[in-house]
Each structure stands twice: as structure tokens, then as C-alpha cells.
Write an enzyme that holds these catalytic residues in place. Structure first.
Site, PDB file in Angstrom:
ATOM      1  N   ASP A  15      42.762  45.710  42.194  1.00  0.00           N
ATOM      2  CA  ASP A  15      42.869  47.134  41.849  1.00  0.00           C
ATOM      3  C   ASP A  15      41.984  48.017  42.725  1.00  0.00           C
ATOM      4  O   ASP A  15      41.518  49.066  42.281  1.00  0.00           O
ATOM      5  CB  ASP A  15      42.511  47.380  40.371  1.00  0.00           C
ATOM      6  N   LYS A  18      44.683  49.035  47.327  1.00  0.00           N
ATOM      7  CA  LYS A  18      45.231  48.525  48.586  1.00  0.00           C
ATOM      8  C   LYS A  18      46.528  49.231  48.957  1.00  0.00           C
ATOM      9  O   LYS A  18      46.782  49.514  50.116  1.00  0.00           O
ATOM     10  CB  LYS A  18      45.471  47.011  48.479  1.00  0.00           C
ATOM     11  N   GLY A  42      49.833  44.966  40.713  1.00  0.00           N
ATOM     12  CA  GLY A  42      50.417  46.282  40.444  1.00  0.00           C
ATOM     13  C   GLY A  42      49.955  47.217  41.534  1.00  0.00           C
ATOM     14  O   GLY A  42      48.820  47.654  41.532  1.00  0.00           O
ATOM     15  N   HIS A  43      50.804  47.465  42.519  1.00  0.00           N
ATOM     16  CA  HIS A  43      50.413  48.318  43.638  1.00  0.00           C
ATOM     17  C   HIS A  43      50.954  49.723  43.416  1.00  0.00           C
ATOM     18  O   HIS A  43      52.159  49.925  43.359  1.00  0.00           O
ATOM     19  CB  HIS A  43      50.974  47.766  44.956  1.00  0.00           C
ATOM     20  N   GLN A 226      45.638  41.163  44.274  1.00  0.00           N
ATOM     21  CA  GLN A 226      44.380  40.816  43.591  1.00  0.00           C
ATOM     22  C   GLN A 226      43.206  41.000  44.579  1.00  0.00           C
ATOM     23  O   GLN A 226      43.292  41.851  45.435  1.00  0.00           O
ATOM     24  CB  GLN A 226      44.406  39.400  43.017  1.00  0.00           C
TER      25      GLN A 226
HETATM   26  P1  IMP Z   1      46.938  35.937  36.136  1.00  0.00           P
HETATM   27  O1  IMP Z   1      46.949  36.215  37.593  1.00  0.00           O
HETATM   28  O2  IMP Z   1      47.980  36.712  35.372  1.00  0.00           O
HETATM   29  O3  IMP Z   1      46.964  34.472  35.819  1.00  0.00           O
HETATM   30  O4  IMP Z   1      45.535  36.460  35.550  1.00  0.00           O
HETATM   31  C1  IMP Z   1      44.297  35.855  35.897  1.00  0.00           C
HETATM   32  C2  IMP Z   1      43.201  36.902  36.024  1.00  0.00           C
HETATM   33  O5  IMP Z   1      43.448  37.720  37.148  1.00  0.00           O
HETATM   34  C3  IMP Z   1      43.094  37.862  34.837  1.00  0.00           C
HETATM   35  O6  IMP Z   1      41.736  38.207  34.658  1.00  0.00           O
HETATM   36  C4  IMP Z   1      43.872  39.083  35.290  1.00  0.00           C
HETATM   37  O7  IMP Z   1      43.443  40.257  34.637  1.00  0.00           O
HETATM   38  C5  IMP Z   1      43.505  39.098  36.769  1.00  0.00           C
HETATM   39  N1  IMP Z   1      44.508  39.749  37.608  1.00  0.00           N
HETATM   40  C6  IMP Z   1      45.683  39.253  38.024  1.00  0.00           C
HETATM   41  N2  IMP Z   1      46.315  40.135  38.813  1.00  0.00           N
HETATM   42  C7  IMP Z   1      45.521  41.204  38.917  1.00  0.00           C
HETATM   43  C8  IMP Z   1      45.617  42.434  39.640  1.00  0.00           C
HETATM   44  O8  IMP Z   1      46.577  42.710  40.362  1.00  0.00           O
HETATM   45  N3  IMP Z   1      44.580  43.278  39.496  1.00  0.00           N
HETATM   46  C9  IMP Z   1      43.489  42.995  38.734  1.00  0.00           C
HETATM   47  N4  IMP Z   1      43.351  41.858  38.048  1.00  0.00           N
HETATM   48  C10 IMP Z   1      44.355  40.966  38.150  1.00  0.00           C
END
Ligand code: IMP
Length: 428
Positions: A15, A18, A42-43, A226
Site C-alpha cells: 500500500d 506503487k 489493490g492498486h 505488496q
Molecule cells: P494474503 O496475501 O491474502 O495471504 O495475506 C497475507 C498478509 O499480507 C496479510 O497481512 C494481508 O493483509 C497482507 N497483504 C496482502 N496483500 C496486501 C496488499 O496488497 N497490501 C497490503 N497488505 C497486503
């Protein structure tokens, strides 16, 4: 002349903004490639006055004439992808060329179910706070060599055989471990065949595409999802995502080598946020966190969850520079800090073994690490209209220069507001 590759990577917990940095540099890029993660990302991109949130499509998709790639390292949720494509078509904004690697893995309905079940079973203390998009279980299948790839959706016989095998096991787990109803083969098979028909025009070889683009002298941008601290190897394990969000993921997730990479751009916010559970040494007290969250609109683009907020952590940022060999940094949301009397920046940690400036993702280290802050003067002016570094208040300039000095690389772009033009470019 052979083209080059630039990479854009999150330097914090995701977040970082990017999407908007891609937007700012898109004009000099011909190919935008995603290499890891899936619809957990989520971009947010604001283009032509309109806000778009993409979960799977690379941010470059809004630009006519660009090639966008979804690499083999990505896990593809076909429903989500088709919805995003459909939305673009409806708005007549499907102006870029899209290629999806046949080797990318498919997030199946049972992956999403299992993601939710596993979280429930972890219980409060162990919960990761996943996005429940099926990311972890899909990567589990990839590594255990039973996953279904995009190319499998195009071959009915292969799909039938692989799905039957997977469902046999998944249904045992769902019914015997989690007490859930088993899933029906027929329904998922029909759905998967339809995905294959709809996605087949886009399926290709991403490694070859990139090589051809480089041979034609084009510039390729690797778009990370991420961030470094959520990386499966280098992040705050186990509170991480299931892919390599660091630079190495860009190579394996697309089928390219490192020698063409000429620039690794890190992206960090002027403060820190984190969604989900896990250590966050510079997390602010409730009052400051609420202030930052309100000012910065810190709610997840994928899940809508309020983000945890804190001060900029330079120990973690220096680490991100190191593990990715970052060459420059884009600093976003500097405007959010306007109005603070004092700004705190974490410059070292006190640990059981003494003071350290070196980050480690290990939970034993992070659980006992206490942040040491440097206090810097804030500024009161609204900086949303600033377009040059010199026009920023001197305290804001000092803040940026302080960060540069600690991390050892230049800050070449500064975000001063949510609009596309609200950036200060300093050589990016
Ligand atoms: P997962 O990727 O859904 O398995 O989540 C694993 C961890 O990564 C959790 O803490 C999510 O909140 C975090 N996470 C996954 N994708 C994002 C992102 O795009 N932005 C921020 N946190 C993320």
C-alpha cells in the site's frame, strides 16, 4: 540498442502507492509486468480524473499502446480478472495489449474456501489477517506440484484430470477437517472451462515477450505487489504473503535474468502502515494512528480494513534498500504529514543485545525490538501545490534529506497529493 528493465517495488508492508508511481513514469515505459501475488493486491490509479482499483491487471493497462503482462509468478483469480477486463471494456479503456503467462497458477474456489478455514482455525493469536483471496492455498498447491495452471484451462482433458485429483483431496480436507460440504466437480469444471475460453486470447509466453521487447530497445517495468516486509522469505514471517515481493520474485516470476535490470525503484510512504496482524515496531499510539489514518485515507483497497498506522521506520527502509539493491526511492503521501508540530522517525531499535540499525524479519527479533526515534520539526503549510523540491517548506525538505542520508539512495519522486499531477519529480 537493447532495451532495459526497471523494477518498482514496495519498500514497506504494501500500500505504498506503487500504482501512482507507475502512472507517473508510464510514458517512458513500453511493457508493464506483474510477477507475483494475485488479487490480494489493490492498486489504485487515478487517470483522466477517474479512480480505478485493480487487483490483478498491471497498472499500465490504462495506457494505449502498452503491453501488460501477468507473469508466471502471479496467481490468477479468473473471475476477478475477467471482471476487471469487462469493466475496462465497458468504459472503452481496454487500450493496452494483455498477455497472461500460461504457467501462472489459477486460484480455484477451494483455495478461497481453505484460506478462510485456515484463518479461522489459526485462532486469534496466530491469525495472519489474510485478504481471504485464496493466495496462500494456491501457492501451496503450486509448490506441492498439484496446482492448476492457466494453460491447463485450455485443455479439457488435462483440466478434467487435474481438477478431479485436486477435488478428491480438497473435499476430504473440507469435509473431514473443517466439517464443510464437499464441492461439486461438475460445477467447477464447467466454470473452469469457461474461464479457459475467455482467457485463451490472452495466454502467451511472458519470458519470450520480454526478450522480444528488449531486443527492440523497449523499456520493461516490473510492477511489484505488496512490499518487502510482506515477502515470504525476507518479510516479517509468518505474518507475510505467500510470494516473493522482493526483486528476486521479479526474475523467477517472469523468466528473466538480472543483467538487464538497470534501475530498482523502491516506493515508501512518508510514514508507515500495515494491514493484518504481525510486528510493526514503529506503530503509533492510538491518537496519532487515528490522525494519520484519517488524513491519509488509510483503508485497504482490497478489503476496506482500517490500516494500522505509525511513523516512518528507517531501520526497515534501509533493509528494503539492501535486500532489493534499490537504486532510488519514491516517497509518497508527504502531504499527509502537513500540520504536525513534530515528526518522529525510527532510526534504530533497542534489542536484548543492545542498539541496532539492522532489521531482521525474524519474529524473535521483532517481538522485543523497541524503536528509537529521532524528532524532526514539522510544517504547517499545505504542500499540495508544490511541484519543485525548492518550493517545499524547509522542514519538509529537511525531512526528505534526512531520509536520503540514512538510506543512502536518492529520493527521486515525492507525492504531495492524490491527484495525478501532485508529484515532485527529482530525476525519476
Ligand atoms: P494474503 O496475501 O491474502 O495471504 O495475506 C497475507 C498478509 O499480507 C496479510 O497481512 C494481508 O493483509 C497482507 N497483504 C496482502 N496483500 C496486501 C496488499 O496488497 N497490501 C497490503 N497488505 C497486503
Amino acid at each position: 540498442m537493447r532495451g532495459k528493465i526497471e523494477a518498482l517495488l514496495g519498500a514497506q508492508w504494501g500500500d505504498e502507492g506503487k500504482g501512482r508511481v507507475v502512472d507517473a513514469i508510464a510514458s517512458r515505459v513500453d511493457v508493464v509486468a506483474r510477477f507475483q501475488g494475485g488479487a490480494n493486491a489493490g492498486h489504485t490509479v487515478i487517470a483522466e480524473g477517474e479512480k480505478h482499483i485493480f487487483h490483478l491487471l498491471p497498472s499500465g493497462i490504462l495506457f494505449p499502446g502498452k503491453t501488460c503482462i501477468i507473469g508466471n509468478g502471479v496467481v490468477v483469480d479468473p473471475d476477478q480478472l475477467l471482471e476487471e477486463l469487462g469493466e475496462l471494456q465497458r468504459k472503452h479503456k481496454d487500450r493496452a495489449r494483455l498477455i497472461i503467462s500460461g504457467a501462472a497458477h489459477v486460484v480455484m474456489p477451494y483455495h478461497k474456501l481453505l484460506d478462510g478455514m485456515e484463518e479461522r482455525f489459526r485462532g486469534v493469536g496466530r491469525r495472519i489477517g489474510t485478504t481471504k483471496r485464496g493466495i496462500g492455498p494456491c501457492y501451496v498447491d503450486k509448490i506441492s506440484r498439484c496446482g492448476i495452471r492457466v494453460e491447463d484451462l485450455l485443455n479439457e482433458d488435462v483440466l478434467r484430470e487435474k481438477l478431479a485429483y485436486n477435488l478428491e483431496i480438497k473435499n476430504e480436507i473440507l469435509s473431514k477437517v473443517y466439517n464443510e460440504e464437499p464441492l461439486s466437480f461438475g460445477k467447477i469444471f464447467e466454470q473452469a472451462k469457461e474461464w479457459g475460453e475467455k482467457l485463451s486470447p490472452f495466454v502467451g509466453d511472458c519470458s519470450l515477450e520480454i526478450e522480444r521487447a528488449l531486443q527492440q530497445g523497449k523499456t520493461v517495468l516490473l510492477e511489484g505487489a505488496q512490499g518487502t516486509l510482506l515477502d515470504i522469505d525476507h518479510g516479517t514471517y509468518p505474518y507475510v504473503t505467500s510470494s516473493n515481493a522482493t526483486i528476486g520474485g521479479g526474475l523467477t516470476g517472469l523468466g528473466i535474468g538480472p543483467s538487464s535490470i538497470s534501475n530498482v525503484i523502491g516506493v515508501a510512504k512518508a510514514y508507515c502502515t500495515r494491514v493484518g496482524s504481525g510486528p510493526f515496531p514503529s506503530e503509533a499510539d492510538e491518537e496519532t494512528a487515528n490522525w494519520l489514518r484519517d488524513r491519509g485515507g488509510e483503508y485497504g483497497a482490497t478489503t476496506g480494513r482500517p490500516r494500522r498506522c505509525g511513523w516512518l521506520d528507517l531501520v526497515a527502509l534501509r533493509y528494503a534498500v539492501r535486500v532489493n539493491s534499490m537504486t532510488m526511492l519514491a516517497l509518497t503521501k508527504l502531504d499527509v504529514l502537513s500540520g504536525l508540530e513534530k515528526i518522529y522517525v525510527c532510526t534504530s531499535y533497542i534489542t536484548e543485545k543492545g542498539k541496532t540499525e539492522n532489521f531482521s524479519g525474524g519474529s524473535a527479533f521483532l517481538e522485543q525490538a523497541k524503536p528509537v526515534y529521532e524528532e524532526l520539526p514539522g510544517w504547517q503549510e499545505d504542500i499540495g501545490e508544490c511541484r519543485t523540491f525548492e518550493s517545499l517548506p524547509k522542514e519538509a525538505r529537511k525531512y526528505v534529506e534526512f531520509i536520503e542520508e540514512v538510506i543512502g539512495i536518492p529520493i527521486t519522486l515525492i507525492g504531495v497529493g492524490a491527484e495525478r499531477e501532485q508529484v515532485i519529480k527529482r530525476g525519476l
